[in-house]
Design a protein around this motif. Structure first.
Motif, PDB file in Angstrom:
ATOM      1  N   TYR A 242       0.814  -1.212   0.000  1.00  0.00           N
ATOM      2  CA  TYR A 242       0.000   0.000   0.000  1.00  0.00           C
ATOM      3  C   TYR A 242       0.857   1.276   0.000  1.00  0.00           C
ATOM      4  CZ  TYR A 242      -3.363   3.524   1.449  1.00  0.00           C
ATOM      5  OH  TYR A 242      -4.124   4.658   1.521  1.00  0.00           O
ATOM      6  N   ASP A 243       1.976   1.249   0.707  1.00  0.00           N
ATOM      7  CA  ASP A 243       2.823   2.436   0.816  1.00  0.00           C
ATOM      8  C   ASP A 243       3.450   2.848  -0.510  1.00  0.00           C
ATOM      9  OD1 ASP A 243       2.317   2.709   3.519  1.00  0.00           O
ATOM     10  OD2 ASP A 243       4.046   1.503   4.118  1.00  0.00           O
ATOM     11  N   ASP A 244       3.424   1.969  -1.505  1.00  0.00           N
ATOM     12  CA  ASP A 244       4.013   2.284  -2.808  1.00  0.00           C
ATOM     13  C   ASP A 244       3.050   3.017  -3.735  1.00  0.00           C
ATOM     14  OD1 ASP A 244       6.532   0.991  -2.314  1.00  0.00           O
ATOM     15  OD2 ASP A 244       5.479  -0.924  -2.509  1.00  0.00           O
ATOM     16  N   VAL A 245       1.809   3.197  -3.301  1.00  0.00           N
ATOM     17  CA  VAL A 245       0.800   3.823  -4.164  1.00  0.00           C
ATOM     18  C   VAL A 245       0.656   5.307  -3.824  1.00  0.00           C
ATOM     19  CG1 VAL A 245      -1.579   3.705  -5.010  1.00  0.00           C
ATOM     20  CG2 VAL A 245      -0.449   1.625  -4.201  1.00  0.00           C
ATOM     21  N   GLU A 246       0.673   6.140  -4.857  1.00  0.00           N
ATOM     22  CA  GLU A 246       0.378   7.569  -4.695  1.00  0.00           C
ATOM     23  C   GLU A 246      -1.144   7.722  -4.682  1.00  0.00           C
ATOM     24  OE1 GLU A 246       1.029  11.740  -7.177  1.00  0.00           O
ATOM     25  OE2 GLU A 246       2.250   9.979  -7.671  1.00  0.00           O
ATOM     26  N   VAL A 247      -1.679   8.325  -3.620  1.00  0.00           N
ATOM     27  CA  VAL A 247      -3.131   8.308  -3.420  1.00  0.00           C
ATOM     28  C   VAL A 247      -3.690   9.715  -3.211  1.00  0.00           C
ATOM     29  CG1 VAL A 247      -5.040   7.292  -2.114  1.00  0.00           C
ATOM     30  CG2 VAL A 247      -2.862   6.088  -2.238  1.00  0.00           C
ATOM     31  N   GLU A 248      -4.732  10.018  -3.981  1.00  0.00           N
ATOM     32  CA  GLU A 248      -5.509  11.247  -3.787  1.00  0.00           C
ATOM     33  C   GLU A 248      -6.983  10.907  -3.966  1.00  0.00           C
ATOM     34  OE1 GLU A 248      -6.298  15.607  -5.896  1.00  0.00           O
ATOM     35  OE2 GLU A 248      -4.529  14.430  -6.465  1.00  0.00           O
ATOM     36  N   GLY A 249      -7.828  11.371  -3.078  1.00  0.00           N
ATOM     37  CA  GLY A 249      -9.250  11.066  -3.148  1.00  0.00           C
ATOM     38  C   GLY A 249     -10.065  12.134  -3.861  1.00  0.00           C
ATOM     39  N   ILE A 250     -11.378  12.121  -3.610  1.00  0.00           N
ATOM     40  CA  ILE A 250     -12.280  13.026  -4.340  1.00  0.00           C
ATOM     41  C   ILE A 250     -12.887  14.110  -3.456  1.00  0.00           C
ATOM     42  CG2 ILE A 250     -12.872  11.164  -5.950  1.00  0.00           C
ATOM     43  CD1 ILE A 250     -15.693  11.162  -4.537  1.00  0.00           C
ATOM     44  N   SER A 251     -12.491  14.183  -2.189  1.00  0.00           N
ATOM     45  CA  SER A 251     -13.170  15.097  -1.266  1.00  0.00           C
ATOM     46  C   SER A 251     -12.958  16.571  -1.607  1.00  0.00           C
ATOM     47  CB  SER A 251     -12.724  14.822   0.174  1.00  0.00           C
ATOM     48  OG  SER A 251     -11.322  14.904   0.297  1.00  0.00           O
ATOM     49  N   ASN A 252     -11.959  16.877  -2.441  1.00  0.00           N
ATOM     50  CA  ASN A 252     -11.729  18.269  -2.837  1.00  0.00           C
ATOM     51  C   ASN A 252     -12.343  18.615  -4.185  1.00  0.00           C
ATOM     52  OD1 ASN A 252     -10.212  18.941  -0.513  1.00  0.00           O
ATOM     53  ND2 ASN A 252      -8.377  18.013  -1.396  1.00  0.00           N
ATOM     54  N   ILE A 253     -13.060  17.674  -4.792  1.00  0.00           N
ATOM     55  CA  ILE A 253     -13.685  17.937  -6.091  1.00  0.00           C
ATOM     56  C   ILE A 253     -14.938  18.796  -5.890  1.00  0.00           C
ATOM     57  CG2 ILE A 253     -14.759  16.914  -8.136  1.00  0.00           C
ATOM     58  CD1 ILE A 253     -11.794  16.340  -7.927  1.00  0.00           C
ATOM     59  N   THR A 254     -15.027  19.883  -6.628  1.00  0.00           N
ATOM     60  CA  THR A 254     -16.170  20.785  -6.508  1.00  0.00           C
ATOM     61  C   THR A 254     -17.108  20.631  -7.690  1.00  0.00           C
ATOM     62  OG1 THR A 254     -15.068  22.596  -7.696  1.00  0.00           O
ATOM     63  CG2 THR A 254     -14.722  22.455  -5.293  1.00  0.00           C
ATOM     64  N   SER A 255     -18.351  21.042  -7.502  1.00  0.00           N
ATOM     65  CA  SER A 255     -19.323  21.014  -8.605  1.00  0.00           C
ATOM     66  C   SER A 255     -18.885  21.953  -9.726  1.00  0.00           C
ATOM     67  CB  SER A 255     -20.713  21.399  -8.088  1.00  0.00           C
ATOM     68  OG  SER A 255     -20.672  22.638  -7.411  1.00  0.00           O
ATOM     69  N   GLN A 256     -18.179  23.047  -9.379  1.00  0.00           N
ATOM     70  CA  GLN A 256     -17.685  23.978 -10.395  1.00  0.00           C
ATOM     71  C   GLN A 256     -16.639  23.306 -11.291  1.00  0.00           C
ATOM     72  OE1 GLN A 256     -17.940  24.630  -7.149  1.00  0.00           O
ATOM     73  NE2 GLN A 256     -19.228  26.470  -6.928  1.00  0.00           N
ATOM     74  N   SER A 275       0.921   0.097 -13.370  1.00  0.00           N
ATOM     75  CA  SER A 275       1.937  -0.179 -14.384  1.00  0.00           C
ATOM     76  C   SER A 275       3.289  -0.250 -13.694  1.00  0.00           C
ATOM     77  CB  SER A 275       1.950   0.926 -15.448  1.00  0.00           C
ATOM     78  OG  SER A 275       2.503   2.121 -14.927  1.00  0.00           O
ATOM     79  N   PRO A 276       4.296  -0.807 -14.366  1.00  0.00           N
ATOM     80  CA  PRO A 276       5.621  -0.891 -13.748  1.00  0.00           C
ATOM     81  C   PRO A 276       6.190   0.475 -13.370  1.00  0.00           C
ATOM     82  CG  PRO A 276       5.489  -2.372 -15.618  1.00  0.00           C
ATOM     83  CD  PRO A 276       4.237  -1.549 -15.645  1.00  0.00           C
ATOM     84  N   LYS A 277       5.751   1.516 -14.054  1.00  0.00           N
ATOM     85  CA  LYS A 277       6.275   2.854 -13.787  1.00  0.00           C
ATOM     86  C   LYS A 277       5.402   3.668 -12.839  1.00  0.00           C
ATOM     87  CE  LYS A 277       8.679   3.360 -18.224  1.00  0.00           C
ATOM     88  NZ  LYS A 277       8.810   4.186 -19.460  1.00  0.00           N
ATOM     89  N   ASN A 278       4.162   3.251 -12.648  1.00  0.00           N
ATOM     90  CA  ASN A 278       3.230   4.103 -11.920  1.00  0.00           C
ATOM     91  C   ASN A 278       2.181   3.283 -11.169  1.00  0.00           C
ATOM     92  OD1 ASN A 278       2.643   6.714 -11.208  1.00  0.00           O
ATOM     93  ND2 ASN A 278       1.301   7.118 -12.946  1.00  0.00           N
ATOM     94  N   LEU A 279       2.077   3.498  -9.870  1.00  0.00           N
ATOM     95  CA  LEU A 279       0.984   2.973  -9.058  1.00  0.00           C
ATOM     96  C   LEU A 279       0.313   4.195  -8.435  1.00  0.00           C
ATOM     97  CD1 LEU A 279       2.759  -0.018  -7.236  1.00  0.00           C
ATOM     98  CD2 LEU A 279       1.346  -0.102  -9.299  1.00  0.00           C
ATOM     99  N   LYS A 280      -0.857   4.532  -8.959  1.00  0.00           N
ATOM    100  CA  LYS A 280      -1.446   5.825  -8.588  1.00  0.00           C
ATOM    101  C   LYS A 280      -2.963   5.757  -8.603  1.00  0.00           C
ATOM    102  CE  LYS A 280      -1.269  10.745  -9.860  1.00  0.00           C
ATOM    103  NZ  LYS A 280      -0.662  11.751 -10.765  1.00  0.00           N
ATOM    104  N   VAL A 281      -3.577   6.428  -7.631  1.00  0.00           N
ATOM    105  CA  VAL A 281      -5.024   6.626  -7.590  1.00  0.00           C
ATOM    106  C   VAL A 281      -5.260   8.122  -7.437  1.00  0.00           C
ATOM    107  CG1 VAL A 281      -7.145   6.247  -6.275  1.00  0.00           C
ATOM    108  CG2 VAL A 281      -5.514   4.375  -6.575  1.00  0.00           C
TER     109      VAL A 281
END
Length: 339
Positions: A242-256, A275-281
């Motif tokens: 889990y620590d190898d994944v770059e993680v960002e959620g949706i709580s800052n997404i605005t209707s605008q 992918s071998p180069k990127n583990l990202k959410v």
């Protein structure tokens, strides 16, 4: 007639779905595969029902919903739970559906390892032990010569792990990109169609039972990140946690932000990349009308292969019976191999 004696560990929505699925399909499985499925124990967090002769699956569901505790099962109820249940009854297969714990992986980790040590096969919907200790757990299964299946841990009813391993077995997998969390997809879909704010849409989702009372694992991308780790290890051979994944959620997404994207023909979706180069959410812009343009609690993933190009799979990413269907498919796979 051969028997497969089953323990259901965890009796929330998924555990109850397992009981329902077995009740619905055990006659078919008996006819088609010559194996009788028998639930010999079911346990929630504080009680259980245990009977070597077999429990009634729908009675378990009824008692859990009406009494709140499996110990209310007449003549079979106990206050035993967890690891003790594995010692209390003879069984062949553990169906593990306890809640995901991304901090310690418990109780799934201890339950799974103990079942392996007892020479038992395991089917799980849990993500915690796989996201934190994938190599350790899968190696333990191999060392003990048992089957370990976890299709339901990624995407609910969406076929991806078994599909990629079996149907795409001639192909090398280069990357997987997709929507792996149904709750966030539902929230973003509603915000897009109705123009509502994140806070209002989250509250409505909680009232409908789509989002949890504590939605952090979903909305902050933790659930999708766990699934990213499982896909990385199981399908791309990447030794990741889990620590190898770059993680960002949706709580800052605005209707605008969603409205601006729509004007340019785009949607905002929570996308997982493996992918071998990127583990990202992270939230990303995707084209309207593309394969990523799916609504509600649907999950999807595009699998990029060396021989077959890109193949997209889709399915319901959540739901009691839907997730249980993936677990029962894993059970059938084990029956074909071992029985």
């Amino acid at each position: 007639m051969k028997e497969c004696r089953i323990i259901i560990m965890g009796f929330g929505a998924v555990g109850q779905g397992i009981a329902r699925a077995i009740s619905l399909k055990k006659a078919m499985i008996k006819q088609d595969y010559g194996v009788e499925l028998k639930v010999v124990a079911a346990a929630d967090s504080s009680s259980s029902a245990i009977c070597q002769e077999g429990l009634d699956e729908m009675m378990l569901v009824h008692i859990k919903n009406s009494e709140g505790r499996l110990s209310a099962y007449r003549d079979c109820g106990t206050n035993m739970s967890g690891l003790d249940v594995l010692d209390a009854v003879e069984y062949d297969l553990l169906m593990e559906a306890t809640p995901t714990n991304i901090e310690t992986a418990e109780p799934a980790l201890s339950l799974t390892l103990k079942a392996f040590e007892q020479g038992k096969d395991v089917v799980t919907s849990n993500k915690g032990h796989l996201a934190l200790k994938f190599s350790e757990v899968t190696q333990a299964a191999e060392d003990n010569g048992v089957e370990f299946k976890y299709e339901a841990s990624v995407g609910g009813a969406m076929p991806i792990i078994n599909f990629t391993r079996d149907t795409l077995s001639s192909c090398g997998i280069e990357s997987i990109v997709g929507i792996l969390n149904g709750t966030t997809n539902y929230i973003l879909s509603r915000m897009t169609s109705e123009g509502s704010s994140y806070d209002i849409t989250l509250k409505e989702s909680q009232e409908l039972g789509i989002a949890e009372t504590n939605p952090t694992q979903d909305v902050e991308g933790i659930d999708a990140a766990c699934k990213t780790v499982i896909l990385a290890n199981s399908l791309l051979g990447i030794d990741a946690t889990y620590d190898d994944v770059e993680v960002e959620g949706i709580s800052n997404i605005t209707s605008q932000a969603i409205e601006l994207a729509k004007k340019d023909g785009y949607l905002i979706k929570l996308i997982a990349e493996v992918s071998p180069k990127n583990l990202k959410v992270a939230p990303r812009l995707v084209k309207m009308g593309s394969s990523y343009d799916v609504s509600g609690t649907l999950n999807m993933a595009t699998i990029k292969t060396d021989l077959a190009g890109e193949i997209t799979v889709m399915g319901l990413g959540a739901g009691s019976l839907e997730t249980a269907s993936a677990m029962l498919t894993d059970v059938i796979s084990i029956l074909k191999t071992k029985y």
